[in-house]
Design an enzyme around this catalytic site. Structure first.
Site, PDB file in Angstrom:
ATOM      1  N   ASN A   8      70.505  54.118  -9.442  1.00 27.47           N
ATOM      2  CA  ASN A   8      69.589  55.240  -9.221  1.00 27.47           C
ATOM      3  C   ASN A   8      70.339  56.501  -9.608  1.00 27.47           C
ATOM      4  O   ASN A   8      71.221  56.954  -8.880  1.00 27.47           O
ATOM      5  CB  ASN A   8      69.166  55.291  -7.738  1.00 27.47           C
ATOM      6  CG  ASN A   8      68.368  56.553  -7.433  1.00 27.47           C
ATOM      7  OD1 ASN A   8      67.847  57.204  -8.335  1.00 27.47           O
ATOM      8  ND2 ASN A   8      68.277  56.894  -6.151  1.00 27.47           N
ATOM      9  N   TRP A   9      69.983  57.018 -10.766  1.00 31.95           N
ATOM     10  CA  TRP A   9      70.708  58.206 -11.249  1.00 31.95           C
ATOM     11  C   TRP A   9      70.351  59.462 -10.456  1.00 31.95           C
ATOM     12  O   TRP A   9      71.008  60.483 -10.590  1.00 31.95           O
ATOM     13  CB  TRP A   9      70.390  58.451 -12.732  1.00 31.95           C
ATOM     14  CG  TRP A   9      71.033  57.497 -13.687  1.00 31.95           C
ATOM     15  CD1 TRP A   9      71.834  56.428 -13.375  1.00 31.95           C
ATOM     16  CD2 TRP A   9      70.953  57.527 -15.122  1.00 31.95           C
ATOM     17  NE1 TRP A   9      72.244  55.794 -14.527  1.00 31.95           N
ATOM     18  CE2 TRP A   9      71.718  56.445 -15.610  1.00 31.95           C
ATOM     19  CE3 TRP A   9      70.301  58.359 -16.040  1.00 31.95           C
ATOM     20  CZ2 TRP A   9      71.848  56.193 -16.983  1.00 31.95           C
ATOM     21  CZ3 TRP A   9      70.423  58.104 -17.395  1.00 31.95           C
ATOM     22  CH2 TRP A   9      71.194  57.023 -17.861  1.00 31.95           C
ATOM     23  N   LYS A  10      69.304  59.399  -9.679  1.00 34.06           N
ATOM     24  CA  LYS A  10      68.786  60.588  -8.986  1.00 34.06           C
ATOM     25  C   LYS A  10      68.549  61.695 -10.027  1.00 34.06           C
ATOM     26  O   LYS A  10      68.285  61.387 -11.181  1.00 34.06           O
ATOM     27  CB  LYS A  10      69.729  61.044  -7.865  1.00 34.06           C
ATOM     28  CG  LYS A  10      70.198  59.903  -6.972  1.00 34.06           C
ATOM     29  CD  LYS A  10      70.887  60.409  -5.745  1.00 34.06           C
ATOM     30  CE  LYS A  10      71.582  59.242  -5.041  1.00 34.06           C
ATOM     31  NZ  LYS A  10      71.554  59.371  -3.602  1.00 34.06           N
ATOM     32  N   HIS A  96      61.981  56.269  -1.705  1.00 34.76           N
ATOM     33  CA  HIS A  96      63.407  56.547  -1.513  1.00 34.76           C
ATOM     34  C   HIS A  96      63.537  57.587  -0.387  1.00 34.76           C
ATOM     35  O   HIS A  96      62.715  58.495  -0.275  1.00 34.76           O
ATOM     36  CB  HIS A  96      64.024  57.072  -2.810  1.00 34.76           C
ATOM     37  CG  HIS A  96      65.516  57.158  -2.738  1.00 34.76           C
ATOM     38  ND1 HIS A  96      66.165  58.190  -2.106  1.00 34.76           N
ATOM     39  CD2 HIS A  96      66.489  56.328  -3.192  1.00 34.76           C
ATOM     40  CE1 HIS A  96      67.477  57.988  -2.174  1.00 34.76           C
ATOM     41  NE2 HIS A  96      67.698  56.868  -2.830  1.00 34.76           N
ATOM     42  N   GLU A  98      65.256  60.120  -0.008  1.00 30.55           N
ATOM     43  CA  GLU A  98      65.288  61.533  -0.420  1.00 30.55           C
ATOM     44  C   GLU A  98      63.873  62.046  -0.658  1.00 30.55           C
ATOM     45  O   GLU A  98      63.579  63.216  -0.440  1.00 30.55           O
ATOM     46  CB  GLU A  98      66.178  61.693  -1.668  1.00 30.55           C
ATOM     47  CG  GLU A  98      67.650  61.540  -1.295  1.00 30.55           C
ATOM     48  CD  GLU A  98      68.545  61.056  -2.409  1.00 30.55           C
ATOM     49  OE1 GLU A  98      68.131  61.062  -3.582  1.00 30.55           O
ATOM     50  OE2 GLU A  98      69.683  60.642  -2.089  1.00 30.55           O
ATOM     51  N   GLU A 167      68.244  50.898   2.859  1.00 33.88           N
ATOM     52  CA  GLU A 167      69.189  51.986   2.619  1.00 33.88           C
ATOM     53  C   GLU A 167      69.298  52.848   3.872  1.00 33.88           C
ATOM     54  O   GLU A 167      68.480  53.769   4.064  1.00 33.88           O
ATOM     55  CB  GLU A 167      68.710  52.853   1.457  1.00 33.88           C
ATOM     56  CG  GLU A 167      68.581  52.125   0.144  1.00 33.88           C
ATOM     57  CD  GLU A 167      68.718  53.080  -1.020  1.00 33.88           C
ATOM     58  OE1 GLU A 167      69.663  52.889  -1.796  1.00 33.88           O
ATOM     59  OE2 GLU A 167      67.941  54.034  -1.132  1.00 33.88           O
ATOM     60  N   GLY A 173      74.972  58.513  -0.180  1.00 30.17           N
ATOM     61  CA  GLY A 173      75.692  59.658  -0.736  1.00 30.17           C
ATOM     62  C   GLY A 173      76.729  60.237   0.208  1.00 30.17           C
ATOM     63  O   GLY A 173      77.251  61.322  -0.015  1.00 30.17           O
ATOM     64  N   SER A 211      76.141  54.146  -0.513  1.00 23.50           N
ATOM     65  CA  SER A 211      77.571  54.241  -0.853  1.00 23.50           C
ATOM     66  C   SER A 211      78.182  52.912  -1.278  1.00 23.50           C
ATOM     67  O   SER A 211      79.356  52.632  -0.998  1.00 23.50           O
ATOM     68  CB  SER A 211      78.370  54.864   0.308  1.00 23.50           C
ATOM     69  OG  SER A 211      77.918  56.180   0.550  1.00 23.50           O
ATOM     70  N   GLY A 232      73.593  54.524  -6.078  1.00 18.61           N
ATOM     71  CA  GLY A 232      73.410  55.908  -6.511  1.00 18.61           C
ATOM     72  C   GLY A 232      74.632  56.421  -7.253  1.00 18.61           C
ATOM     73  O   GLY A 232      74.812  56.175  -8.450  1.00 18.61           O
ATOM     74  N   GLY A 233      75.494  57.110  -6.529  1.00 18.43           N
ATOM     75  CA  GLY A 233      76.646  57.775  -7.144  1.00 18.43           C
ATOM     76  C   GLY A 233      77.452  56.892  -8.078  1.00 18.43           C
ATOM     77  O   GLY A 233      77.827  57.316  -9.175  1.00 18.43           O
TER      78      GLY A 233
END
Ligand code: PEP
Length: 249
Positions: A8-10, A96, A98, A167, A173, A211, A232-233
């Site tokens: 997930n590049w966000k 998600h 976010e 999640e 993150g 994470s 993600g990251g």
């Protein structure tokens, strides 16, 4: 069950950075064939670019990070499931945390999004997870089951066509990962909930996200009810993402 590692590049990336990242991934995958499925959920404006960079490779599928709950029409800024399907998107993240937090998406929206995706032939990756205060109040299971129940209610027997990503919000993150035991425990709860909705529950992929990185992926992915990762990251660096892919056996 074949695992899925989804990046997930966000809201990250640029034409130049995406090209470097995809080239790094393709070079790494050329050296050793992955034993899992791989997807990249990229910002919508980059879907075409990423598809064209992946053109000669079918190792990586493209996903979106959201899908409209509306079919079409006067919803400025939205992108419909039909549009995403038309340009070859295979997966859509739905709900998600976010988006639940910043775009006020609720359980009903998320369920409708999942339904829209399915109707267009896209596999929804439905994200569920509790906040830190919910966990501290020992409400984690209640919250996560409520989030999934809304989707089960709307989709009925089609529930076996979705993917679920657990999640925990406190792990996204933050560098703070659920322990393999915590993650497995919640995945088992979700599996049991799905078992009461469909006889195909054992075929539904349950991803862990929060994470996940090159150092912790193998242990998380070794848990019996963890069928992949939503990353993600660590999906923004080809070496890290490739290490997670390699850990998914
Ligand atoms: C995510 O964005 O879904 C996620 C899990 O992020 P991170 O891996 O950075 O915690």
């Amino acid at each position: 069950m074949k695992k899925l590692i989804a990046g997930n590049w966000k809201m990250n990336g640029s034409l130049a950075a995406n090209e470097t990242l995809i080239q790094g991934l393709l070079a790494g995958l050329a050296n050793s064939a992955p034993s899992c499925d791989i997807a990249l959920c990229v910002p919508s404006v980059y879907i075409a670019q990423v598809q064209s960079l992946l053109a000669d490779s079918n190792a990586i599928a493209v996903g979106s990070q959201n899908v409209s709950q509306h079919e079409n029409g006067a919803y400025t800024g939205d992108v419909s499931a039909e549009m995403l399907a038309e340009v070859g998107v295979r997966y859509s993240l739905c709900g998600h945390s976010e988006r639940r937090q910043h775009q006020a998406e609720n359980d009903t929206h998320v369920a409708i999004k999942a339904q829209r995706a399915l109707m267009a032939g896209i596999t929804p990756i439905v994200c569920v997870g509790e906040t830190l205060s919910e966990r501290e109040a020992e409400m984690a299971e209640v919250v996560v089951k409520r989030q999934l129940a809304a989707v089960i209610r709307l989709l009925g027997s089609s529930i076996d066509k979705i993917i679920v990503a657990y999640e925990p919000v406190w792990a996204i993150g933050t560098g703070r990962t659920a322990t393999p035991e915590q993650a497995q425990q919640m995945h088992a709860v979700l599996r049991a909930q799905l078992q009461s909705a469909t006889e195909n529950a054992d075929k539904i992929r349950l991803l862990y996200g929060g994470s996940m990185n090159a150092g912790n992926a193998a242990e998380l992915l070794a848990q019996p009810d963890i069928n992949g990762g939503l990353v993600g990251g660590a999906s923004l660096k080809s070496a890290d993402f490739l290490a997670i892919i390699a850990a998914a056996r």
